[in-house]
Motif scaffolding. Structure first.
Motif, PDB file in Angstrom:
ATOM      1  N   PRO A   1      -2.583 133.300  -1.232  1.00 20.73           N
ATOM      2  CA  PRO A   1      -3.261 134.360  -1.990  1.00 20.73           C
ATOM      3  C   PRO A   1      -3.597 135.557  -1.110  1.00 20.73           C
ATOM      4  O   PRO A   1      -3.904 135.396   0.081  1.00 20.73           O
ATOM      5  N   PHE A   2      -3.500 136.745  -1.679  1.00 23.42           N
ATOM      6  CA  PHE A   2      -4.087 137.919  -1.032  1.00 23.42           C
ATOM      7  C   PHE A   2      -5.603 137.700  -1.021  1.00 23.42           C
ATOM      8  O   PHE A   2      -6.171 137.234  -2.015  1.00 23.42           O
ATOM      9  N   VAL A   3      -6.215 137.983   0.122  1.00 19.89           N
ATOM     10  CA  VAL A   3      -7.672 137.894   0.242  1.00 19.89           C
ATOM     11  C   VAL A   3      -8.134 139.220   0.835  1.00 19.89           C
ATOM     12  O   VAL A   3      -7.633 139.625   1.887  1.00 19.89           O
TER      13      VAL A   3
ATOM     14  N   TYR B   1      -3.287 146.107   3.512  1.00 20.67           N
ATOM     15  CA  TYR B   1      -4.045 144.900   3.177  1.00 20.67           C
ATOM     16  C   TYR B   1      -4.598 144.174   4.390  1.00 20.67           C
ATOM     17  O   TYR B   1      -5.417 143.263   4.240  1.00 20.67           O
ATOM     18  N   CYS B   2      -4.145 144.506   5.577  1.00 26.34           N
ATOM     19  CA  CYS B   2      -4.352 143.617   6.727  1.00 26.34           C
ATOM     20  C   CYS B   2      -5.543 144.005   7.602  1.00 26.34           C
ATOM     21  O   CYS B   2      -5.688 145.164   7.995  1.00 26.34           O
TER      22      CYS B   2
ATOM     23  N   GLU C   1       6.966 140.194   2.015  1.00 31.57           N
ATOM     24  CA  GLU C   1       5.759 140.789   1.417  1.00 31.57           C
ATOM     25  C   GLU C   1       5.911 141.121  -0.066  1.00 31.57           C
ATOM     26  O   GLU C   1       5.021 140.839  -0.849  1.00 31.57           O
TER      27      GLU C   1
ATOM     28  N   ARG D   1       7.430 137.494   6.629  1.00 31.59           N
ATOM     29  CA  ARG D   1       7.290 137.581   5.174  1.00 31.59           C
ATOM     30  C   ARG D   1       7.909 138.876   4.670  1.00 31.59           C
ATOM     31  O   ARG D   1       7.731 139.922   5.294  1.00 31.59           O
TER      32      ARG D   1
ATOM     33  N   GLN E   1       2.323 133.559  16.681  1.00 28.96           N
ATOM     34  CA  GLN E   1       2.186 134.664  15.728  1.00 28.96           C
ATOM     35  C   GLN E   1       1.309 135.756  16.323  1.00 28.96           C
ATOM     36  O   GLN E   1       0.325 135.456  17.002  1.00 28.96           O
TER      37      GLN E   1
ATOM     38  N   MET F   1       2.394 137.562  -0.557  1.00 30.55           N
ATOM     39  CA  MET F   1       1.024 137.252  -0.970  1.00 30.55           C
ATOM     40  C   MET F   1       0.983 137.183  -2.498  1.00 30.55           C
ATOM     41  O   MET F   1       1.626 137.977  -3.183  1.00 30.55           O
TER      42      MET F   1
ATOM     43  N   LEU G   1      -7.147 138.388   9.514  1.00 33.91           N
ATOM     44  CA  LEU G   1      -6.283 139.153   8.612  1.00 33.91           C
ATOM     45  C   LEU G   1      -7.014 139.439   7.307  1.00 33.91           C
ATOM     46  O   LEU G   1      -6.751 140.427   6.635  1.00 33.91           O
ATOM     47  N   TYR G   2      -7.948 138.540   6.957  1.00 31.57           N
ATOM     48  CA  TYR G   2      -8.705 138.659   5.693  1.00 31.57           C
ATOM     49  C   TYR G   2     -10.071 138.031   5.911  1.00 31.57           C
ATOM     50  O   TYR G   2     -10.285 137.327   6.918  1.00 31.57           O
TER      51      TYR G   2
HETATM   52  N1  5AD Z   1      -4.710 138.395   2.626  1.00 34.56           N
HETATM   53  C1  5AD Z   1      -3.777 137.407   2.666  1.00 34.56           C
HETATM   54  N2  5AD Z   1      -2.738 137.406   3.508  1.00 34.56           N
HETATM   55  C2  5AD Z   1      -2.634 138.426   4.369  1.00 34.56           C
HETATM   56  N3  5AD Z   1      -1.706 138.708   5.285  1.00 34.56           N
HETATM   57  C3  5AD Z   1      -2.059 139.852   5.907  1.00 34.56           C
HETATM   58  N4  5AD Z   1      -3.201 140.337   5.385  1.00 34.56           N
HETATM   59  C4  5AD Z   1      -3.573 139.474   4.411  1.00 34.56           C
HETATM   60  C5  5AD Z   1      -4.640 139.432   3.482  1.00 34.56           C
HETATM   61  N5  5AD Z   1      -5.558 140.389   3.432  1.00 34.56           N
HETATM   62  C6  5AD Z   1      -0.490 137.923   5.450  1.00 34.56           C
HETATM   63  C7  5AD Z   1       0.748 138.809   5.331  1.00 34.56           C
HETATM   64  C8  5AD Z   1       1.425 138.652   6.683  1.00 34.56           C
HETATM   65  C9  5AD Z   1       0.874 137.341   7.183  1.00 34.56           C
HETATM   66  C10 5AD Z   1       0.901 137.188   8.662  1.00 34.56           C
HETATM   67  O1  5AD Z   1      -0.451 137.331   6.716  1.00 34.56           O
HETATM   68  O2  5AD Z   1       1.595 138.350   4.290  1.00 34.56           O
HETATM   69  O3  5AD Z   1       2.823 138.633   6.627  1.00 34.56           O
END
Ligand code: 5AD
Ligand code: FES
Length: 350
Positions: free
Chosen positions: A235-237, A72-73, A166, A164, A110, A205, A311-312
Motif C-alpha cells: 500500500p501507498f502510505v 510520495y517518498c 511504480e 518497481r 536497497q 504501490m 519512506l513512509y
Molecule cells: N508508501 C509506500 N511505498 C513507498 N515507496 C516509496 N515511498 C512510499 C510510500 N510513501 C516504495 C516505492 C519504491 C520502494 C522502494 O518503496 O514503490 O519503489
C-alpha cells in the motif's frame, strides 16, 4: 456473485490472463466473495509450486541519500528533515555476515540513488559478499542506472535486481514523479536488467494518488507481458514531509485482492508480503501470505539507522535487532501454518 464477475474469475483461474478492461471490471466489482474465491485459487496454485514455504530475504538498507525527488517518498531529496546516512562497505558486509549466521541465503541491498555507490564500490561489495557466502543470492535495489552499470554489477555477481515500475501508465507516472524523471527510462532499465540476465522484480504501490482501476489494470497487463520473477506490491502510505502527506493510504483489502490476482496471472512469481502491508495492519503480512504472497523481507539494517530509512510514516521493525525481526516473522508465519524456508528461494521456472 454477479454472473459476469464469476465468469471472469473462472477465466482468470483457468487461463492466467484477462483483457485490460476485464481486470478493471473485476477490480470495480470486487466483493468479499470474489476476494475469497481468488485467494483460495491463488493459495492452491502457490501450494502446488512452493508447498507451504515462505521465502525470506534479508533487507539491508544501505543508505537514504537520494538524488531523486519522487513525490510520495520520505527520502526524496527535497525533504530537508530527513536525517541522511550511508553505510560503509564494512558495515554492509557485517550485516550480511550476521544475516548469514541467522540463516539468510539471500540479501537485498536497497538504497537511494546516491553517487557514492559507484559501480566500482558496489561491485566490490557484491563480489565480497559472494566470496564470503557463495551459496547466497545477492539482490540489488538501487534504482535507475545505465545498462553498462547493470552489466558491471551482474558481472560482479549480483543475481537479482528490484526496480518497481511504480505505475505502468506514463501519465500517472508523471503525476507521481518530478519532470526530470521519466517512465520511458524506468522501462528501459527494466528491459536492460532482464536482457542482461538478472532475475528481475518490478512492482507498484496500491492506492497511490490518482490511481484508479484503470491504472491498476495497466499494471496487471504489464505484469502479464513483462513476466517479472518478483513483484513487490504494497500500500501507498503517506509520509508527513512530502506533498502527498494528506493523501489517504492504500488499503489492506485492495492489496490482498491484487496479490491474489497477480499470483493467478503468474503462478510462480515471488511475491512479498511487504513491510508497508505490515505497517497499515498489525497482521498485514500474514493476511498477504494468505492471499497468495510467498516472500517476507525482515530487516537486517543496523538498528542505529533503521528509523532513518523512512519512506513512509510509522514503518514497522525499526526498533528490533535482526535476530528479533527474523524470529518475529518466523513466529508470525507459523501462526498461519507456514514455515520460513532457508534456501535461496529462486523462482521455479517451468
Ligand atoms: N508508501 C509506500 N511505498 C513507498 N515507496 C516509496 N515511498 C512510499 C510510500 N510513501 C516504495 C516505492 C519504491 C520502494 C522502494 O518503496 O514503490 O519503489
Ligand atoms: Fe521485524 Fe516483526 S518482522 S519486528
Amino acid at each position: 456473485m454477479e454472473k459476469r464477475v464469476a465468469e471472469l474469475a473462472d477465466r482468470l483461474v483457468a487461463e492466467h490472463c484477462l483483457e485490460k478492461e476485464e481486470y478493471a471490471f473485476l477490480i470495480d466489482h470486487r466483493s468479499e466473495a470474489l476476494a475469497s474465491r481468488l485467494a483460495e485459487a491463488a493459495v492452491k496454485v502457490r501450494r502446488e509450486i512452493y508447498g507451504n514455504a515462505v521465502f525470506t530475504r534479508g533487507l539491508i538498507e544501505i543508505g537514504n541519500i537520494c538524488k531523486n525527488d519522487c513525490i510520495y517518498c520520505g527520502i526524496r531529496r527535497s525533504n530537508g528533515n530527513c536525517d541522511r546516512y550511508r553505510l560503509t562497505p564494512e558495515q554492509i558486509l557485517s550485516c550480511a555476515d550476521e544475516g548469514y549466521e541467522l540463516g539468510f541465503r539471500t540479501f537485498v541491498m536497497q538504497g537511494g540513488e546516491d553517487a557514492y555507490f559507484t559501480d566500482e564500490r558496489l561491485s566490490g561489495i557484491v563480489s565480497e559478499i559472494k566470496r564470503r557466502h557463495p551459496d547466497c543470492a545477492v539482490t540489488l535495489s538501487m534504482g535507475e542506472r545505465s545498462r553498462e552499470s547493470y552489466q558491471t554489477l551482474f558481472d560482479a555477481g549480483a543475481d537479482r535486481y528490484l526496480l518497481r515500475h511504480e505505475t505502468a501508465d506514463p501519465v500517472h507516472y508523471h503525476r507521481l514523479h518530478p519532470p526530470e524523471m521519466s517512465w520511458e527510462n524506468r522501462m528501459r532499465c527494466l528491459r536492460d536488467l532482464q536482457e542482461i540476465g538478472y532475475q528481475v522484480g518490478c512492482g507498484f504501490m496500491v492506492g497511490s494518488p490518482y490511481q484508479t482501476s484503470r491504472e491498476l489494470a495497466e499494471d496487471l497487463a504489464f505484469i502479464e507481458s513483462f513476466r517479472p520473477d518478483m513483484c513487490g506490491i504494497g500500500p501507498f502510505v503517506p509520509h508527513h514531509d512530502t506533498p502527498f502527506s494528506d493523501q489517504p493510504a492504500g488499503t489492506l483489502e485492495l492489496t490482498c485482492f491484487l496479490l491474489s490476482v497477480i499470483r493467478l496471472i503468474h503462478p510462480a512469481v515471488l511475491l512479498p508480503a511487504t513491510t508497508a502491508l505490515g505497517t497499515i495492519h498489525p497482521r498485514g503480512r500474514e493476511l498477504g501470505i494468505l492471499a497468495g504472497a510467498n516472500v517476507v523481507m525482515p530487516n537486517l539494517s543496523p538498528t542505529a539507522v533503521r528509523n532513518k530509512y523512512e519512506l513512509y510514516d510509522n514503518k514497522i521493525c525499526t526498533g528490533e535487532e535482526s535476530a528479533q525481526c527474523r524470529g518475529c516473522l518466523a513466529q508470525r508465519m507459523r501462526s498461519i501454518g507456514y514455515e520460513l524456508a532457508v534456501d535461496r528461494g529462486d523462482i521455479r521456472r517451468s
